[in-house]
Design a protein around this motif. Structure first.
Motif, PDB file in Angstrom:
ATOM      1  N   TRP A 112    -139.263  15.508  -3.426  1.00 57.75           N
ATOM      2  CA  TRP A 112    -140.644  15.303  -3.849  1.00 57.75           C
ATOM      3  C   TRP A 112    -140.984  16.130  -5.086  1.00 57.75           C
ATOM      4  O   TRP A 112    -140.664  17.301  -5.162  1.00 57.75           O
ATOM      5  CB  TRP A 112    -141.604  15.668  -2.722  1.00 57.75           C
ATOM      6  CG  TRP A 112    -141.429  14.821  -1.506  1.00 57.75           C
ATOM      7  CD1 TRP A 112    -140.702  15.125  -0.389  1.00 57.75           C
ATOM      8  CD2 TRP A 112    -141.958  13.509  -1.302  1.00 57.75           C
ATOM      9  NE1 TRP A 112    -140.750  14.085   0.504  1.00 57.75           N
ATOM     10  CE2 TRP A 112    -141.514  13.079  -0.026  1.00 57.75           C
ATOM     11  CE3 TRP A 112    -142.763  12.662  -2.061  1.00 57.75           C
ATOM     12  CZ2 TRP A 112    -141.856  11.829   0.497  1.00 57.75           C
ATOM     13  CZ3 TRP A 112    -143.099  11.421  -1.543  1.00 57.75           C
ATOM     14  CH2 TRP A 112    -142.654  11.020  -0.275  1.00 57.75           C
ATOM     15  N   LYS A 113    -141.647  15.488  -6.025  1.00 54.17           N
ATOM     16  CA  LYS A 113    -142.203  16.213  -7.171  1.00 54.17           C
ATOM     17  C   LYS A 113    -143.416  17.003  -6.700  1.00 54.17           C
ATOM     18  O   LYS A 113    -144.144  16.563  -5.804  1.00 54.17           O
ATOM     19  CB  LYS A 113    -142.597  15.237  -8.284  1.00 54.17           C
ATOM     20  CG  LYS A 113    -141.447  14.383  -8.806  1.00 54.17           C
ATOM     21  CD  LYS A 113    -141.946  13.358  -9.803  1.00 54.17           C
ATOM     22  CE  LYS A 113    -140.815  12.456 -10.285  1.00 54.17           C
ATOM     23  NZ  LYS A 113    -140.321  11.544  -9.223  1.00 54.17           N
ATOM     24  N   SER A 114    -143.677  18.127  -7.314  1.00 55.53           N
ATOM     25  CA  SER A 114    -144.821  18.945  -6.936  1.00 55.53           C
ATOM     26  C   SER A 114    -146.113  18.330  -7.454  1.00 55.53           C
ATOM     27  O   SER A 114    -146.109  17.517  -8.393  1.00 55.53           O
ATOM     28  CB  SER A 114    -144.668  20.362  -7.490  1.00 55.53           C
ATOM     29  OG  SER A 114    -144.773  20.345  -8.908  1.00 55.53           O
ATOM     30  N   ALA A 115    -147.241  18.739  -6.869  1.00 52.29           N
ATOM     31  CA  ALA A 115    -148.545  18.291  -7.355  1.00 52.29           C
ATOM     32  C   ALA A 115    -148.742  18.705  -8.800  1.00 52.29           C
ATOM     33  O   ALA A 115    -149.348  17.975  -9.595  1.00 52.29           O
ATOM     34  CB  ALA A 115    -149.652  18.849  -6.465  1.00 52.29           C
ATOM     35  N   SER A 116    -148.223  19.874  -9.161  1.00 50.70           N
ATOM     36  CA  SER A 116    -148.341  20.355 -10.540  1.00 50.70           C
ATOM     37  C   SER A 116    -147.645  19.407 -11.511  1.00 50.70           C
ATOM     38  O   SER A 116    -148.206  19.046 -12.555  1.00 50.70           O
ATOM     39  CB  SER A 116    -147.745  21.759 -10.665  1.00 50.70           C
ATOM     40  OG  SER A 116    -147.814  22.226 -11.992  1.00 50.70           O
ATOM     41  N   VAL A 117    -146.443  18.976 -11.177  1.00 51.92           N
ATOM     42  CA  VAL A 117    -145.706  18.041 -12.033  1.00 51.92           C
ATOM     43  C   VAL A 117    -146.466  16.725 -12.162  1.00 51.92           C
ATOM     44  O   VAL A 117    -146.580  16.154 -13.261  1.00 51.92           O
ATOM     45  CB  VAL A 117    -144.293  17.791 -11.476  1.00 51.92           C
ATOM     46  CG1 VAL A 117    -143.629  16.600 -12.159  1.00 51.92           C
ATOM     47  CG2 VAL A 117    -143.427  19.034 -11.646  1.00 51.92           C
ATOM     48  N   LEU A 118    -147.004  16.231 -11.060  1.00 49.11           N
ATOM     49  CA  LEU A 118    -147.716  14.953 -11.081  1.00 49.11           C
ATOM     50  C   LEU A 118    -148.986  15.027 -11.922  1.00 49.11           C
ATOM     51  O   LEU A 118    -149.288  14.108 -12.687  1.00 49.11           O
ATOM     52  CB  LEU A 118    -148.057  14.524  -9.654  1.00 49.11           C
ATOM     53  CG  LEU A 118    -146.848  14.279  -8.728  1.00 49.11           C
ATOM     54  CD1 LEU A 118    -147.317  13.948  -7.320  1.00 49.11           C
ATOM     55  CD2 LEU A 118    -145.948  13.176  -9.258  1.00 49.11           C
ATOM     56  N   ILE A 119    -149.724  16.126 -11.803  1.00 48.73           N
ATOM     57  CA  ILE A 119    -150.936  16.299 -12.612  1.00 48.73           C
ATOM     58  C   ILE A 119    -150.581  16.442 -14.085  1.00 48.73           C
ATOM     59  O   ILE A 119    -151.241  15.862 -14.961  1.00 48.73           O
ATOM     60  CB  ILE A 119    -151.750  17.504 -12.110  1.00 48.73           C
ATOM     61  CG1 ILE A 119    -152.376  17.178 -10.753  1.00 48.73           C
ATOM     62  CG2 ILE A 119    -152.838  17.897 -13.113  1.00 48.73           C
ATOM     63  CD1 ILE A 119    -153.024  18.348 -10.051  1.00 48.73           C
ATOM     64  N   HIS A 120    -149.525  17.179 -14.380  1.00 47.45           N
ATOM     65  CA  HIS A 120    -149.100  17.332 -15.778  1.00 47.45           C
ATOM     66  C   HIS A 120    -148.606  16.009 -16.348  1.00 47.45           C
ATOM     67  O   HIS A 120    -148.814  15.721 -17.533  1.00 47.45           O
ATOM     68  CB  HIS A 120    -148.034  18.413 -15.880  1.00 47.45           C
ATOM     69  CG  HIS A 120    -148.567  19.796 -15.655  1.00 47.45           C
ATOM     70  ND1 HIS A 120    -147.782  20.922 -15.733  1.00 47.45           N
ATOM     71  CD2 HIS A 120    -149.824  20.239 -15.365  1.00 47.45           C
ATOM     72  CE1 HIS A 120    -148.517  21.993 -15.485  1.00 47.45           C
ATOM     73  NE2 HIS A 120    -149.763  21.594 -15.259  1.00 47.45           N
ATOM     74  N   ASN A 121    -147.957  15.185 -15.509  1.00 42.95           N
ATOM     75  CA  ASN A 121    -147.571  13.838 -15.951  1.00 42.95           C
ATOM     76  C   ASN A 121    -148.809  13.032 -16.336  1.00 42.95           C
ATOM     77  O   ASN A 121    -148.840  12.368 -17.377  1.00 42.95           O
ATOM     78  CB  ASN A 121    -146.824  13.103 -14.836  1.00 42.95           C
ATOM     79  CG  ASN A 121    -145.380  13.536 -14.700  1.00 42.95           C
ATOM     80  OD1 ASN A 121    -144.842  14.241 -15.560  1.00 42.95           O
ATOM     81  ND2 ASN A 121    -144.739  13.132 -13.621  1.00 42.95           N
ATOM     82  N   TYR A 146    -151.409   5.914 -15.763  1.00 43.26           N
ATOM     83  CA  TYR A 146    -150.415   6.441 -14.826  1.00 43.26           C
ATOM     84  C   TYR A 146    -150.522   5.657 -13.520  1.00 43.26           C
ATOM     85  O   TYR A 146    -151.546   5.702 -12.839  1.00 43.26           O
ATOM     86  CB  TYR A 146    -150.705   7.912 -14.576  1.00 43.26           C
ATOM     87  CG  TYR A 146    -149.638   8.709 -13.847  1.00 43.26           C
ATOM     88  CD1 TYR A 146    -148.302   8.340 -13.846  1.00 43.26           C
ATOM     89  CD2 TYR A 146    -149.984   9.886 -13.178  1.00 43.26           C
ATOM     90  CE1 TYR A 146    -147.337   9.105 -13.218  1.00 43.26           C
ATOM     91  CE2 TYR A 146    -149.028  10.670 -12.530  1.00 43.26           C
ATOM     92  CZ  TYR A 146    -147.704  10.270 -12.546  1.00 43.26           C
ATOM     93  OH  TYR A 146    -146.754  11.040 -11.919  1.00 43.26           O
ATOM     94  N   LEU A 147    -149.470   4.908 -13.167  1.00 50.64           N
ATOM     95  CA  LEU A 147    -149.404   4.151 -11.924  1.00 50.64           C
ATOM     96  C   LEU A 147    -148.423   4.869 -11.010  1.00 50.64           C
ATOM     97  O   LEU A 147    -147.210   4.776 -11.180  1.00 50.64           O
ATOM     98  CB  LEU A 147    -148.963   2.711 -12.203  1.00 50.64           C
ATOM     99  CG  LEU A 147    -149.063   1.722 -11.040  1.00 50.64           C
ATOM    100  CD1 LEU A 147    -150.519   1.548 -10.592  1.00 50.64           C
ATOM    101  CD2 LEU A 147    -148.474   0.364 -11.428  1.00 50.64           C
ATOM    102  N   LEU A 148    -148.954   5.607 -10.041  1.00 56.08           N
ATOM    103  CA  LEU A 148    -148.160   6.502  -9.209  1.00 56.08           C
ATOM    104  C   LEU A 148    -147.882   5.852  -7.858  1.00 56.08           C
ATOM    105  O   LEU A 148    -148.801   5.421  -7.162  1.00 56.08           O
ATOM    106  CB  LEU A 148    -148.896   7.826  -9.030  1.00 56.08           C
ATOM    107  CG  LEU A 148    -148.178   8.931  -8.267  1.00 56.08           C
ATOM    108  CD1 LEU A 148    -146.848   9.296  -8.919  1.00 56.08           C
ATOM    109  CD2 LEU A 148    -149.080  10.170  -8.158  1.00 56.08           C
ATOM    110  N   ASN A 149    -146.620   5.827  -7.464  1.00 59.91           N
ATOM    111  CA  ASN A 149    -146.175   5.048  -6.318  1.00 59.91           C
ATOM    112  C   ASN A 149    -146.211   5.795  -4.986  1.00 59.91           C
ATOM    113  O   ASN A 149    -145.959   6.997  -4.918  1.00 59.91           O
ATOM    114  CB  ASN A 149    -144.742   4.578  -6.563  1.00 59.91           C
ATOM    115  CG  ASN A 149    -144.230   3.676  -5.449  1.00 59.91           C
ATOM    116  OD1 ASN A 149    -144.620   2.510  -5.364  1.00 59.91           O
ATOM    117  ND2 ASN A 149    -143.374   4.201  -4.586  1.00 59.91           N
ATOM    118  N   VAL A 150    -146.519   5.024  -3.933  1.00 59.02           N
ATOM    119  CA  VAL A 150    -146.270   5.460  -2.561  1.00 59.02           C
ATOM    120  C   VAL A 150    -145.441   4.374  -1.873  1.00 59.02           C
ATOM    121  O   VAL A 150    -145.586   3.194  -2.166  1.00 59.02           O
ATOM    122  CB  VAL A 150    -147.577   5.702  -1.772  1.00 59.02           C
ATOM    123  CG1 VAL A 150    -148.410   6.795  -2.416  1.00 59.02           C
ATOM    124  CG2 VAL A 150    -148.395   4.429  -1.620  1.00 59.02           C
TER     125      VAL A 150
END
Length: 477
Positions: A323-332, A343-347
């Protein structure tokens, strides 16, 4: 007497001519109506901008990959299958009849459409795109075109898209559907060649055309007319049977069904691999580029959206814990928006209908951050010349205003220096989430210097992720 008779004859002649003209006009009407059929492949820039406005303002959406592949969850016949979860049918070379067993077992008894829509909203997402049909050919709605769907074939027996589209509408989330042009299950889409064991021939192309016209298009019509989908997100366009001309015709067909719909560039043959942007060697159809698992290195002149996973797979795999961290996802998200993209983020939900807890935790963290800093994301655009300064600063600009956001991806120093922003004289600068105005000075020689007091600096913690400086001013050209 003759005069009266003459007048009568003239009157009758005029009435006859009027009736004849009206009848002629009525006969011509259908022809005229057909003549003004809209060419959606050549809409004006103003029309395109109006149609894309909500999508450009949204910036952040949820991708959902869900289907029978969630049942094996990456394991077939006791073996962990390499690759992404939703491709297990191909990777493990599972025969159609054997894969249908997984489809029959698909029974997401814990699926709660309202809970999913609430999670999207709390995460700060403005739209969703769910796999109505992936490459395996299984439909998540009650299709009249096929019985290989959620209602007629699976144990669950309920319409997933009907539930989710209504829940999204209730919570103000725009509803979109992913749909695969490739189909490993349909016989006329060359399901016998999906493993790549033989080359296609002219008969294959003929059969694929029949599948396209009499299966794919009717199912797409169902998605638009019954579920009012706002986005059609195509995939699988790389199959050899599908042509550029068919792609353009498919785009026109979809827009005729719903003129306001937004369609990605995978409706046609112009995508440049995983980089996702549209090639310029032909007049390809599609409204936005689709970088996959990557972010553009710089800005682009056309619309684009990065689709990315939180771990290594799209469809659920029970053993993928990278899993990527929340920090990485927010920075993305910040990097993408600063460059002008979405940004289309998958689940990848489980077979039982649950979004994995690590996904929920990260989305919750993103939503918390966006509840304070969303003004720097939504309804923004990139600066004309500078989307970043160094590696740890990004810029966005509120549309139709002179408000600029400078976003630091790490804890800043006591003085933050910006080289390309000139604030308005006597204006205020602050950090979103903090009420106090910050001291600043500006000169052309040394740039804008923003001073951070110790009480603000000391509040930075592991959940800060990024700070947004709100500045009234302009970009230095």
């Amino acid at each position: 007497m003759k005069t009266l008779l003459s007048r009568t004859l003239v009157s009758l002649l005029l009435i006859s001519l009027i009736v004849s003209c009206k009848h002629h006009e009525q006969q011509k009407a259908p022809v005229d109506k057909e003549a003004i059929k809209t060419d959606y492949l050549n809409e004006s820039k103003a029309e395109f901008d109006e149609r894309m406005a909500w999508w450009r303002n949204a910036r952040f959406g949820m991708f959902i990959h869900w289907g029978p592949y969630a049942v094996p969850a990456g394991i077939h016949n006791g073996e962990k299958i390499k690759g992404i979860g939703e491709w297990i049918m191909l990777r493990a070379k599972i025969p159609i009849k054997d894969y249908e067993i997984y489809a029959k077992q698909f029974n997401p008894v814990n699926f709660n459409a309202d809970a999913w829509a609430k999670l999207m909203k709390s995460a700060g997402m403005k739209y969703v795109v769910i796999t109505s049909k992936h490459h395996d050919g299984f439909a998540l709605w009650d299709s009249e075109v096929s019985s290989y769907d959620m209602v007629d074939f699976s144990t669950y027996g309920k319409d997933i898209l009907k539930q989710l589209s209504q829940a999204c509408k209730n919570h103000g989330i725009k509803f979109g559907t992913y749909h695969s042009i490739m189909d490993w299950h349909h016989p006329k889409a060359q399901s016998d060649t999906y493993t790549g064991d033989r080359e296609i021939n002219e008969e294959d192309k003929k059969e694929f055309k029949d599948y396209l016209e009499n299966y794919l298009k009717p199912q797409i019509k169902e998605l638009i007319t019954q579920y009012d989908t706002d986005i059609l997100w195509f995939d699988g366009e790389w199959v050899k049977e599908f042509t550029h001309d068919q792609g353009k015709a498919l785009y026109q067909y979809v827009r005729e069904l719903k003129p306001t719909i937004i369609i990605n560039n995978r409706v046609d043959k112009g995508r440049q691999g995983m980089q996702g942007m549209t090639k310029d060697d032909a007049d390809y159809a599609g409204d936005f580029g689709t970088p996959e698992q990557e972010i553009l290195e710089g800005t682009a002149s056309s619309d684009w959206e990065s689709c990315m996973t939180m771990n290594d797979t799209w469809g659920y795999k029970s053993y993928d814990q990278n899993w990527k961290s929340a920090s990485v996802l927010i920075h993305n998200l910040l990097d993408i928006v600063a460059k002008g993209g979405n940004y289309l983020l998958n689940v990848g939900p489980t077979a039982e209908g649950l979004i994995p807890q690590p996904s929920v935790e990260r989305l919750t963290a993103m939503g918390t951050w966006l509840s304070t800093n969303g003004d720097a994301i939504y309804k923004t655009e990139r600066l004309k010349n500078n989307f970043k300064q160094g590696e740890d600063l990004r810029f966005t600009k509120k549309k139709d205003t002179n408000t600029i956001y400078a976003i630091t991806l790490k804890k800043p120093d006591k003085i933050v220096t910006l080289n390309s922003i000139e604030p308005e004289e006597n204006s205020t600068i602050n950090v979103l989430g903090y009420t106090s105005d910050l001291k600043w000075e500006y000169s052309k020689e040394s740039g804008l210097k923003i001073h951070l007091p110790e009480d603000i600096l000391s509040s930075w913690n592991e959940n800060s992720f990024a700070w947004c400086f709100k500045i009234i001013g302009k970009e230095i050209q």
